[in-house]
Design a protein around this motif. Sequence first.
Motif, mmCIF file in Angstrom:
data_model
loop_
_atom_site.group_PDB
_atom_site.id
_atom_site.type_symbol
_atom_site.label_atom_id
_atom_site.label_comp_id
_atom_site.label_asym_id
_atom_site.label_seq_id
_atom_site.Cartn_x
_atom_site.Cartn_y
_atom_site.Cartn_z
ATOM 1 N N TYR A 1 0.928 -1.154 0.338
ATOM 2 C CA TYR A 1 0.225 0.283 -0.065
ATOM 3 C C TYR A 1 0.938 1.374 0.501
ATOM 4 O O TYR A 1 -0.056 2.527 0.208
ATOM 5 N N ARG A 2 1.806 1.178 -0.536
ATOM 6 C CA ARG A 2 3.105 2.332 -0.068
ATOM 7 C C ARG A 2 2.703 3.461 -1.423
ATOM 8 O O ARG A 2 2.635 4.957 -0.721
ATOM 9 N N ASN A 3 2.190 2.786 -2.071
ATOM 10 C CA ASN A 3 2.172 4.459 -3.371
ATOM 11 C C ASN A 3 0.506 4.489 -3.766
ATOM 12 O O ASN A 3 1.141 5.086 -4.149
ATOM 13 N N ILE A 4 0.079 4.223 -3.140
ATOM 14 C CA ILE A 4 -1.582 4.245 -2.855
ATOM 15 C C ILE A 4 -2.035 5.949 -1.948
ATOM 16 O O ILE A 4 -1.844 5.939 -0.826
ATOM 17 N N ASP A 5 -2.980 6.828 -2.887
ATOM 18 C CA ASP A 5 -2.973 8.243 -2.850
ATOM 19 C C ASP A 5 -3.681 8.218 -2.357
ATOM 20 O O ASP A 5 -4.893 7.836 -2.903
ATOM 21 N N LEU A 6 -4.754 8.134 -1.274
ATOM 22 C CA LEU A 6 -5.731 8.624 -0.982
ATOM 23 C C LEU A 6 -6.319 9.991 -1.261
ATOM 24 O O LEU A 6 -7.341 10.616 -0.878
ATOM 25 N N GLY A 7 -5.458 10.410 -0.777
ATOM 26 C CA GLY A 7 -5.360 12.700 -0.875
ATOM 27 C C GLY A 7 -4.398 13.098 0.339
ATOM 28 O O GLY A 7 -3.534 12.308 1.150
ATOM 29 N N GLN A 8 -4.182 14.085 0.560
ATOM 30 C CA GLN A 8 -3.488 14.962 0.546
ATOM 31 C C GLN A 8 -3.246 14.483 2.644
ATOM 32 O O GLN A 8 -4.460 14.346 3.616
ATOM 33 N N ARG A 9 -2.586 14.240 3.433
ATOM 34 C CA ARG A 9 -2.396 13.761 4.597
ATOM 35 C C ARG A 9 -2.876 12.716 5.726
ATOM 36 O O ARG A 9 -3.305 12.423 6.432
ATOM 37 N N THR A 10 -3.213 11.869 4.423
ATOM 38 C CA THR A 10 -3.658 10.808 4.294
ATOM 39 C C THR A 10 -3.036 10.083 4.980
ATOM 40 O O THR A 10 -1.325 9.702 4.660
ATOM 41 N N GLU A 11 -3.512 8.058 5.558
ATOM 42 C CA GLU A 11 -2.573 7.395 6.825
ATOM 43 C C GLU A 11 -3.175 6.671 5.687
ATOM 44 O O GLU A 11 -3.558 6.206 6.057
ATOM 45 N N ILE A 12 -2.395 5.574 6.181
ATOM 46 C CA ILE A 12 -2.735 3.670 5.747
ATOM 47 C C ILE A 12 -1.546 2.944 6.454
ATOM 48 O O ILE A 12 -1.172 2.961 6.335
ATOM 49 N N PHE A 13 -2.123 2.148 7.680
ATOM 50 C CA PHE A 13 -1.256 1.802 8.297
ATOM 51 C C PHE A 13 -2.134 0.115 9.149
ATOM 52 O O PHE A 13 -3.094 -0.663 9.022
ATOM 53 N N ILE A 14 -1.364 -0.917 9.309
ATOM 54 C CA ILE A 14 -2.039 -1.513 9.727
ATOM 55 C C ILE A 14 -1.795 -2.173 11.821
ATOM 56 O O ILE A 14 -0.604 -1.825 12.065
ATOM 57 N N VAL A 15 -3.072 -2.295 11.801
ATOM 58 C CA VAL A 15 -2.805 -3.080 13.232
ATOM 59 C C VAL A 15 -3.472 -4.115 13.746
ATOM 60 O O VAL A 15 -4.193 -5.160 13.026
ATOM 61 N N ASN A 16 -2.869 -5.031 15.388
ATOM 62 C CA ASN A 16 -2.737 -6.247 15.584
ATOM 63 C C ASN A 16 -4.518 -5.998 16.417
ATOM 64 O O ASN A 16 -5.150 -4.749 16.184
ATOM 65 N N SER A 17 -5.529 -7.282 16.595
ATOM 66 C CA SER A 17 -6.128 -6.743 17.484
ATOM 67 C C SER A 17 -6.481 -6.024 18.740
ATOM 68 O O SER A 17 -6.968 -5.310 19.624
ATOM 69 N N GLU A 18 -4.636 -6.016 19.139
ATOM 70 C CA GLU A 18 -4.509 -4.971 20.495
ATOM 71 C C GLU A 18 -4.437 -3.548 20.372
ATOM 72 O O GLU A 18 -3.707 -2.969 21.142
ATOM 73 N N GLY A 19 -4.129 -3.085 18.891
ATOM 74 C CA GLY A 19 -3.953 -2.226 18.829
ATOM 75 C C GLY A 19 -2.418 -1.979 18.371
ATOM 76 O O GLY A 19 -1.947 -0.829 18.750
#
Length: 616
Positions: free
Chosen positions: A232-250
Amino acid sequence: MKENLLIKIKIKLYRYLRKTHIQNRLIVLFLILSLFPMLITGIYSYQKSSQAIHDKINTYSVEVVNQVAKNIEEELTRMEYQTIEIAFSELVQNTLSNYEKLSEWEVYDARYRMRADMVRKFSFSEYISDVQLFTDQGDKIIAYGDTGFTLTFKDDFRENLLAEIRDKNGAPVWEAVDFSDELHQVSRVYPENTPEKSYGIIIGRTIKELYDGSELGSIVIRINEDLFSDVYRNIDLGQRTEIFIVNSEGTVVSTRNNNISFNEKYPEPELIQKIRANSDAENESFELTIGEERNLTAYAPIKDADWYIVSTIPFSYLTRETGQIARDIMGVSLIIFLLAVFLSYIFTKSISDPLNNLVEAMNQVEEGNLEVKIDDQAQDELAEASSNFNQMVEELKGLLEDVKEKEKQKSNLEFKALQAQINPHFLSNILNTARLLADMQNADNLENFLSSVINLLHLSMNNKEDLITVEKEVEYLKSYLNIQQFRLHNKFDVKFEIEADLMSYKIPRFLLQPVVENSIIHGISGKSGQGLIEIKGFTQNNQVIFTITDDGIGMSEAEIEDLLNKKRENKDQFSGIGINNVKERIELYFGKEYGIEIESLKGYFTTVKIILPEIN
């Protein structure tokens, strides 16, 4: 009163429009719509435009995270397959099963061969950094990795990891790991400004004995975190948007932004709480305040690892363009739109209704209803098309009736012609056999032989009934078999197993005899020694089933195909009716779902299965 007046005006306008050509209607409609002036009267609803953008970006972000989740699940599944393949390899199984008995040299040799296997498997993968095996006693075997900087976990991390792997009892365990969880021979391997280079993901699982399922040890593979963030590194959803992965504990287990700490709890604990709450409600997005700013948050579960892919989009980005949109959209546009809708409805109704009637009639004809007729008294092209359609249906109905009648007559004539024929060569053979019997055996068996001939002649010349009872067909079949026993000097035995209730059922005439004749000519006659023909009849699932099995020379697939699809003529046959003719007659009488199936093994047997409907 006003409603009635409006209805009358609508009907008159509708009728008037139907008197003009479609092209003229469309031109008038275009002129009416294009002549209305565009007047700026205000800003269209800010809320509606904002909501439209919000919904669009929300839908897009949900779709994006769902697709990213699927891609990451594929990577997880691929890595799980790698652990299974390694765990069940013969080398690993043998090494862990006998580890306590192996000498130092044997352990070294096993490690060397494992490394060779792992190098071949992972040398072209930039993401797999280490593969380690642990025995049930906790001994470590380095199967793959940098020998100069050996991966060594801190004691507490290793013990907790192995304990969790054992608790999972064979299921995969996924854990985030960074520089702080490892022991290093030098103080710093990675530059301080690139901490992400040390981020890793651990997959581990129990290795069990292949046959009895006993625990042999564990496998641990260290994967560079880039394997997931690159998705997902090059996916652009817009300015100052973020994409990351968390586990069930946060805990953050993957991120493309160094501002989000890897392998630490996400700063907003409300994130994982809302994910859990919305998962129960099956909502895939929600609002979340990060710092002091509202964000549109979308998420998708990554089921194999109990992770979530999360995207956050600031509301300031969502509403940035709505002001301009509000200024561009004018209130008069709504008036023009409503007027255009009204006029378009009236004009298109005069076109769509006749077309819909025509389409509906066509669909009914497609379903086999040739009685459909369109009643259209208008004067335009659609009315002319409807009239032509009615005429076409009438002509089609007449043509189909002619075709059906001609096909029926043709089939009846062909079958009756076949019924009336007895192969002259076959009849000559029969009469010669009768002469020889009378001459050599003082006519002791002549009465039985000639009775069988007479029965067959009666069946062949009786064309009044297309369907006869199974009992009658079996009686004729036995007469035929009696003749063949005389001709072939008892070359074969025949065994009948036909259900008693089946005898009253009706089947087409000359159905079993051609199949049995094929068994004698192409199966039994070519066999050395005595042959056997088994004839069975029974009902199954509202169907009548006959099977004729011989232990003759059998047939190849090509011969079976040839037998079913080509018409054959053999001078030694009783009549011109072969298996192909039987198959075609069954399909003609009852449809394609009934017919003949042939199973054969060259040199051993042939079974012909006849499938018919129940006619009692």
